[in-house]
Design a protein around this motif. Sequence first.
Motif, PDB file in Angstrom:
ATOM      1  N   LEU A   1      60.066  80.128  -6.321  1.00  0.00           N
ATOM      2  CA  LEU A   1      61.513  80.594  -5.520  1.00  0.00           C
ATOM      3  C   LEU A   1      61.969  81.687  -6.392  1.00  0.00           C
TER       4      LEU A   1
ATOM      5  N   LEU B   1      54.162  77.287  -3.156  1.00  0.00           N
ATOM      6  CA  LEU B   1      55.174  76.648  -2.466  1.00  0.00           C
ATOM      7  C   LEU B   1      54.462  75.860  -1.450  1.00  0.00           C
TER       8      LEU B   1
ATOM      9  N   VAL C   1      54.911  70.506  -4.646  1.00  0.00           N
ATOM     10  CA  VAL C   1      55.918  71.381  -4.661  1.00  0.00           C
ATOM     11  C   VAL C   1      56.531  71.325  -3.193  1.00  0.00           C
TER      12      VAL C   1
ATOM     13  N   SER D   1      53.462  82.941  -4.950  1.00  0.00           N
ATOM     14  CA  SER D   1      54.488  82.242  -4.778  1.00  0.00           C
ATOM     15  C   SER D   1      54.056  81.386  -3.401  1.00  0.00           C
TER      16      SER D   1
ATOM     17  N   VAL E   1      55.589  70.524 -12.096  1.00  0.00           N
ATOM     18  CA  VAL E   1      56.101  70.764 -10.528  1.00  0.00           C
ATOM     19  C   VAL E   1      57.226  71.706 -10.610  1.00  0.00           C
TER      20      VAL E   1
ATOM     21  N   ASN F   1      60.370  70.385  -2.085  1.00  0.00           N
ATOM     22  CA  ASN F   1      61.317  71.318  -1.354  1.00  0.00           C
ATOM     23  C   ASN F   1      61.737  70.436  -0.270  1.00  0.00           C
TER      24      ASN F   1
ATOM     25  N   ARG G   1      57.715  75.329  -9.251  1.00  0.00           N
ATOM     26  CA  ARG G   1      58.673  75.648  -8.062  1.00  0.00           C
ATOM     27  C   ARG G   1      59.631  76.553  -8.363  1.00  0.00           C
ATOM     28  N   ARG G   2      60.509  76.461  -9.483  1.00  0.00           N
ATOM     29  CA  ARG G   2      61.499  77.498  -9.953  1.00  0.00           C
ATOM     30  C   ARG G   2      61.031  78.547 -10.109  1.00  0.00           C
TER      31      ARG G   2
END
Length: 113
Positions: free
Chosen positions: A96, A14, A19, A10, A88, A23, A92-93
């Motif tokens: 997170l 991130l 990403v 992660s 992307v 964010n 990202r999902r």
Amino acid sequence: MLELLADLPSERVLRHHDVARINAIAAKPAGAHDVDTTEAFCVLGSLRRTAAQLHLHHSTVAARIAHVEAAMGWDLADPIDRFTATLVLVVRRIALSSAELTGADPTNVGRSR
């Protein structure tokens, strides 16, 4: 295939520039709505279906997507850009969600101290 993506660290995901930019958009006022709408559009494939799913007017969906396109340099009418955006947003999902499941603060994961 999603399991493979879920195995990515992660913190590393991130920190990826795309990403991180998404964010940053999501952290702005109304930015989370723009990002969520763009994600829904990438999944659903049309403005009208996205609008119906999100209970929004299609012009609102178009405006939100346009904000993300402008910030990211994407043109979601282009198949390669739409694929990039989808990848992307999905990665990202997952990152997170993984951060939340492990108890990490997803807003702080990947930030330098």
